[in-house]
Design a protein around this motif. Sequence first.
Motif, PDB file in Angstrom:
ATOM      1  N   TYR A  23       0.834  -1.197   0.000  1.00  0.00           N
ATOM      2  CA  TYR A  23       0.000   0.000   0.000  1.00  0.00           C
ATOM      3  C   TYR A  23       0.869   1.247   0.000  1.00  0.00           C
ATOM      4  O   TYR A  23       1.931   1.275   0.627  1.00  0.00           O
ATOM      5  CB  TYR A  23      -0.895   0.028   1.242  1.00  0.00           C
ATOM      6  CG  TYR A  23      -1.822  -1.150   1.352  1.00  0.00           C
ATOM      7  CD1 TYR A  23      -2.979  -1.229   0.586  1.00  0.00           C
ATOM      8  CD2 TYR A  23      -1.532  -2.190   2.214  1.00  0.00           C
ATOM      9  CE1 TYR A  23      -3.830  -2.318   0.690  1.00  0.00           C
ATOM     10  CE2 TYR A  23      -2.375  -3.282   2.321  1.00  0.00           C
ATOM     11  CZ  TYR A  23      -3.520  -3.338   1.555  1.00  0.00           C
ATOM     12  OH  TYR A  23      -4.355  -4.424   1.664  1.00  0.00           O
ATOM     13  N   MET A  26      -1.926   7.983   0.360  1.00  0.00           N
ATOM     14  CA  MET A  26      -2.455   9.191  -0.253  1.00  0.00           C
ATOM     15  C   MET A  26      -2.783  10.118   0.917  1.00  0.00           C
ATOM     16  O   MET A  26      -2.618   9.741   2.064  1.00  0.00           O
ATOM     17  CB  MET A  26      -3.715   8.869  -1.045  1.00  0.00           C
ATOM     18  CG  MET A  26      -3.611   7.663  -1.949  1.00  0.00           C
ATOM     19  SD  MET A  26      -2.773   7.966  -3.473  1.00  0.00           S
ATOM     20  CE  MET A  26      -4.028   8.816  -4.378  1.00  0.00           C
ATOM     21  N   ARG A  29      -6.202   8.294   2.211  1.00  0.00           N
ATOM     22  CA  ARG A  29      -6.491   6.876   1.966  1.00  0.00           C
ATOM     23  C   ARG A  29      -5.204   6.122   1.650  1.00  0.00           C
ATOM     24  O   ARG A  29      -4.174   6.720   1.402  1.00  0.00           O
ATOM     25  CB  ARG A  29      -7.500   6.715   0.840  1.00  0.00           C
ATOM     26  CG  ARG A  29      -7.022   7.179  -0.518  1.00  0.00           C
ATOM     27  CD  ARG A  29      -8.067   7.022  -1.617  1.00  0.00           C
ATOM     28  NE  ARG A  29      -9.318   7.646  -1.293  1.00  0.00           N
ATOM     29  CZ  ARG A  29      -9.697   8.860  -1.681  1.00  0.00           C
ATOM     30  NH1 ARG A  29      -8.894   9.581  -2.417  1.00  0.00           N
ATOM     31  NH2 ARG A  29     -10.857   9.349  -1.343  1.00  0.00           N
ATOM     32  N   LYS A  31      -3.558   3.253  -0.997  1.00  0.00           N
ATOM     33  CA  LYS A  31      -3.785   2.777  -2.359  1.00  0.00           C
ATOM     34  C   LYS A  31      -2.871   1.601  -2.640  1.00  0.00           C
ATOM     35  O   LYS A  31      -1.675   1.640  -2.351  1.00  0.00           O
ATOM     36  CB  LYS A  31      -3.518   3.888  -3.367  1.00  0.00           C
ATOM     37  CG  LYS A  31      -3.788   3.486  -4.794  1.00  0.00           C
ATOM     38  CD  LYS A  31      -3.693   4.671  -5.730  1.00  0.00           C
ATOM     39  CE  LYS A  31      -4.104   4.251  -7.128  1.00  0.00           C
ATOM     40  NZ  LYS A  31      -4.176   5.410  -8.026  1.00  0.00           N
ATOM     41  N   CYS A  32      -3.449   0.536  -3.196  1.00  0.00           N
ATOM     42  CA  CYS A  32      -2.677  -0.620  -3.644  1.00  0.00           C
ATOM     43  C   CYS A  32      -2.490  -0.464  -5.153  1.00  0.00           C
ATOM     44  O   CYS A  32      -3.458  -0.530  -5.913  1.00  0.00           O
ATOM     45  CB  CYS A  32      -3.412  -1.920  -3.320  1.00  0.00           C
ATOM     46  SG  CYS A  32      -2.502  -3.374  -3.872  1.00  0.00           S
ATOM     47  N   ASP A  36      -5.027  -1.093  -8.205  1.00  0.00           N
ATOM     48  CA  ASP A  36      -5.626   0.242  -8.175  1.00  0.00           C
ATOM     49  C   ASP A  36      -6.754   0.379  -7.151  1.00  0.00           C
ATOM     50  O   ASP A  36      -7.664   1.173  -7.322  1.00  0.00           O
ATOM     51  CB  ASP A  36      -6.110   0.637  -9.574  1.00  0.00           C
ATOM     52  CG  ASP A  36      -6.110   2.143  -9.773  1.00  0.00           C
ATOM     53  OD1 ASP A  36      -5.238   2.813  -9.188  1.00  0.00           O
ATOM     54  OD2 ASP A  36      -6.988   2.644 -10.490  1.00  0.00           O
ATOM     55  N   GLU A  38      -8.304   1.653  -3.699  1.00  0.00           N
ATOM     56  CA  GLU A  38      -8.092   2.724  -2.734  1.00  0.00           C
ATOM     57  C   GLU A  38      -8.956   2.453  -1.510  1.00  0.00           C
ATOM     58  O   GLU A  38     -10.125   2.105  -1.637  1.00  0.00           O
ATOM     59  CB  GLU A  38      -8.436   4.077  -3.349  1.00  0.00           C
ATOM     60  CG  GLU A  38      -7.488   4.464  -4.466  1.00  0.00           C
ATOM     61  CD  GLU A  38      -7.723   5.854  -5.005  1.00  0.00           C
ATOM     62  OE1 GLU A  38      -8.504   6.616  -4.395  1.00  0.00           O
ATOM     63  OE2 GLU A  38      -7.111   6.191  -6.027  1.00  0.00           O
TER      64      GLU A  38
END
Length: 99
Positions: A23, A26, A29, A31-32, A36, A38
């Motif tokens: 991950y 952001m 959040r 994000k992987c 994609d 989140e």
Amino acid sequence: MQTYETVTETLDALRQQGFTRDYNLMENRLKCLHDDVELDPHEFEIVQVHRFEGDTDPGDETIVYAIEEQDGKRGTFINAYGAYADSLSSEMVSKLAVR
């Protein structure tokens, strides 16, 4: 919970335990990048935290979070702390706070 000497040793052990996703942070959040996905703070739980303090270099101050999504997928997130910490929303700061 087991303690580890290095970040690399920690990541290897967590991968063996099924924490295979990576991950990125952001502002509000995780994000992987692999698929994609989140995740808002309410969509994951932190199940382990491993903190490393830089004895000689403050740039080595790192926290490794073992994360579990609501659907059971698991991975890791690595973040600096102290002067090198990323800018975060207050909700994310609360979620990632080491207690």
